[in-house]
Design a protein around this motif. Structure first.
Motif, PDB file in Angstrom:
ATOM      1  N   UNK A  78       0.848  -1.191   0.000  1.00  0.00           N
ATOM      2  CA  UNK A  78       0.000   0.000   0.000  1.00  0.00           C
ATOM      3  C   UNK A  78       0.884   1.240   0.000  1.00  0.00           C
ATOM      4  N   UNK A  79       0.257   2.387  -0.151  1.00  0.00           N
ATOM      5  CA  UNK A  79       1.004   3.633  -0.099  1.00  0.00           C
ATOM      6  C   UNK A  79       1.723   3.768   1.237  1.00  0.00           C
ATOM      7  N   UNK A  80       2.921   4.327   1.174  1.00  0.00           N
ATOM      8  CA  UNK A  80       3.737   4.484   2.368  1.00  0.00           C
ATOM      9  C   UNK A  80       4.396   5.854   2.375  1.00  0.00           C
ATOM     10  N   UNK A  81       4.523   6.396   3.567  1.00  0.00           N
ATOM     11  CA  UNK A  81       5.305   7.613   3.747  1.00  0.00           C
ATOM     12  C   UNK A  81       6.715   7.230   4.170  1.00  0.00           C
ATOM     13  N   UNK A 113       9.080  -0.076 -20.412  1.00  0.00           N
ATOM     14  CA  UNK A 113       9.105   1.377 -20.251  1.00  0.00           C
ATOM     15  C   UNK A 113       8.684   1.694 -18.824  1.00  0.00           C
ATOM     16  N   UNK A 114       9.548   2.388 -18.094  1.00  0.00           N
ATOM     17  CA  UNK A 114       9.273   2.750 -16.707  1.00  0.00           C
ATOM     18  C   UNK A 114       8.829   4.209 -16.645  1.00  0.00           C
ATOM     19  N   UNK A 115       7.848   4.472 -15.784  1.00  0.00           N
ATOM     20  CA  UNK A 115       7.324   5.828 -15.649  1.00  0.00           C
ATOM     21  C   UNK A 115       7.208   6.188 -14.173  1.00  0.00           C
ATOM     22  N   UNK A 116       7.387   7.457 -13.892  1.00  0.00           N
ATOM     23  CA  UNK A 116       7.177   8.017 -12.558  1.00  0.00           C
ATOM     24  C   UNK A 116       6.048   9.029 -12.687  1.00  0.00           C
ATOM     25  N   UNK A 117       4.949   8.795 -11.976  1.00  0.00           N
ATOM     26  CA  UNK A 117       3.775   9.640 -12.114  1.00  0.00           C
ATOM     27  C   UNK A 117       3.396  10.262 -10.776  1.00  0.00           C
ATOM     28  N   UNK A 118       2.938  11.515 -10.798  1.00  0.00           N
ATOM     29  CA  UNK A 118       2.532  12.157  -9.549  1.00  0.00           C
ATOM     30  C   UNK A 118       1.129  11.752  -9.126  1.00  0.00           C
ATOM     31  N   UNK A 119       0.913  11.701  -7.838  1.00  0.00           N
ATOM     32  CA  UNK A 119      -0.400  11.512  -7.239  1.00  0.00           C
ATOM     33  C   UNK A 119      -0.709  12.758  -6.421  1.00  0.00           C
ATOM     34  N   UNK A 120      -1.871  13.320  -6.611  1.00  0.00           N
ATOM     35  CA  UNK A 120      -2.184  14.604  -5.987  1.00  0.00           C
ATOM     36  C   UNK A 120      -2.981  14.400  -4.697  1.00  0.00           C
ATOM     37  N   UNK A 121      -2.391  14.808  -3.604  1.00  0.00           N
ATOM     38  CA  UNK A 121      -3.060  14.835  -2.316  1.00  0.00           C
ATOM     39  C   UNK A 121      -2.924  16.241  -1.742  1.00  0.00           C
ATOM     40  N   UNK A 122      -3.837  16.601  -0.855  1.00  0.00           N
ATOM     41  CA  UNK A 122      -3.730  17.909  -0.218  1.00  0.00           C
ATOM     42  C   UNK A 122      -2.615  17.893   0.813  1.00  0.00           C
ATOM     43  N   UNK A 123      -2.109  19.081   1.131  1.00  0.00           N
ATOM     44  CA  UNK A 123      -1.069  19.188   2.145  1.00  0.00           C
ATOM     45  C   UNK A 123      -1.570  18.695   3.500  1.00  0.00           C
ATOM     46  N   UNK A 124      -2.845  18.950   3.808  1.00  0.00           N
ATOM     47  CA  UNK A 124      -3.393  18.518   5.101  1.00  0.00           C
ATOM     48  C   UNK A 124      -3.361  17.005   5.234  1.00  0.00           C
ATOM     49  N   UNK A 125      -3.696  16.291   4.153  1.00  0.00           N
ATOM     50  CA  UNK A 125      -3.690  14.829   4.201  1.00  0.00           C
ATOM     51  C   UNK A 125      -2.271  14.300   4.384  1.00  0.00           C
ATOM     52  N   UNK A 126      -1.333  14.837   3.605  1.00  0.00           N
ATOM     53  CA  UNK A 126       0.040  14.339   3.680  1.00  0.00           C
ATOM     54  C   UNK A 126       0.697  14.704   5.010  1.00  0.00           C
ATOM     55  N   UNK A 147      -0.890  15.045   7.858  1.00  0.00           N
ATOM     56  CA  UNK A 147      -1.486  14.158   8.853  1.00  0.00           C
ATOM     57  C   UNK A 147      -0.853  12.773   8.793  1.00  0.00           C
ATOM     58  N   UNK A 148      -0.635  12.261   7.580  1.00  0.00           N
ATOM     59  CA  UNK A 148      -0.035  10.937   7.430  1.00  0.00           C
ATOM     60  C   UNK A 148       1.411  10.933   7.909  1.00  0.00           C
ATOM     61  N   UNK A 149       2.156  12.009   7.592  1.00  0.00           N
ATOM     62  CA  UNK A 149       3.543  12.109   8.058  1.00  0.00           C
ATOM     63  C   UNK A 149       3.591  12.126   9.586  1.00  0.00           C
ATOM     64  N   UNK A 150       2.705  12.914  10.202  1.00  0.00           N
ATOM     65  CA  UNK A 150       2.686  13.007  11.653  1.00  0.00           C
ATOM     66  C   UNK A 150       2.301  11.707  12.321  1.00  0.00           C
ATOM     67  N   UNK A 151       1.452  10.923  11.663  1.00  0.00           N
ATOM     68  CA  UNK A 151       1.061   9.627  12.228  1.00  0.00           C
ATOM     69  C   UNK A 151       2.226   8.641  12.212  1.00  0.00           C
ATOM     70  N   UNK A 175      -8.926  10.812   2.057  1.00  0.00           N
ATOM     71  CA  UNK A 175      -8.011  10.089   2.931  1.00  0.00           C
ATOM     72  C   UNK A 175      -7.036   9.303   2.077  1.00  0.00           C
ATOM     73  N   UNK A 176      -5.993   8.797   2.709  1.00  0.00           N
ATOM     74  CA  UNK A 176      -5.008   8.003   1.970  1.00  0.00           C
ATOM     75  C   UNK A 176      -5.547   6.627   1.618  1.00  0.00           C
TER      76      UNK A 176
END
Length: 215
Positions: free
Chosen positions: A86-89, A159-172, A174-178, A204-205
């Motif tokens: 799953x997604x990870x910080x 072919x390898x790609x790096x793509x952005x995922x858009x989350x709000x600063x508040x969500x990220x 909160x996840x970092x602080x957790x 949410x994440x």
């Protein structure tokens, strides 16, 4: 003359393949990941990001400081289990200063050998200078890695790609602080965050927003 030209082209191609093989055969030496129990260090700045690791592969960004020193930022927990994680910080501590992400690469988790390596396009948000400040957190936002088979004159290539995922600063934040509770009160800045108004289906994440087109 035609025979000599073909011979020269073959020799040049072989030399390029040899150089590429030598580059990709290197080991992935990663900057130590920050422990979730890490305490604030006034002498260090913190670089973080939200990533989705892939089965059997690790990914990393190559950071270069203004003085030319390089750091490899491993993107999330490595996994050899038969499914994607799953997604990870993830976060690392860095000396304060200005950095650029020049490359990204993938590597085999068990052997720690580089599998693919590519430059970060100059138009990517990742290519802009990163100001890592002492006692503060700079978050790169969300990023996902993908690969697809493509046929060309040489056959089938990945072919390898790096793509952005858009989350709000508040969500990220909160996840970092957790994950890093002792660092939750530090000043927090986000490189690739979206305004909350854009996130009508990703509060949410636990919700996976659609990846944006590759930069």
């Amino acid at each position: 003359m035609a025979h000599m030209l073909r011979s020269s082209l073959c020799t040049a191609r072989a030399q390029l393949l040899l150089v590429a093989a030598l580059v990709l055969s290197g080991c992935a030496n990663l900057q130590p990941a920050l422990s979730p129990a890490a305490q604030p260090d006034a002498r260090s700045g913190y670089l973080a990001g939200l990533f989705q690791p892939k089965l059997g592969q690790g990914f990393a960004f190559v950071l270069r400081s203004a003085s030319g020193q390089e750091f490899n930022f491993g993107l999330g927990q490595e996994s050899a289990w038969p499914k994607d994680l799953a997604y990870q910080t993830a976060a690392i501590a860095l000396p304060p200063g200005t950095y650029r992400i020049t490359h990204w690469f993938s590597y085999a988790i068990l052997a720690k050998e580089t599998l693919a390596r590519d430059k970060v396009p100059p138009e990517s948000p990742l290519a802009q200078p990163l100001e890592v400040k002492a006692g503060e957190v700079l978050h790169l936002g969300g990023w996902v890695f993908s690969e697809a088979a493509r046929r060309d004159l040489m056959g089938v290539v990945l072919v390898h790609r790096v793509q952005p995922l858009r989350f709000s600063e508040a969500i990220l934040r909160s996840d970092f602080g957790a994950r890093y509770q002792n660092l939750a009160a530090l000043p927090f800045h986000c490189l690739n965050c979206a305004p909350s108004a854009e996130l009508t289906n990703a509060s949410t994440l636990g919700v996976r927003p659609t990846p944006l087109p590759a930069p």
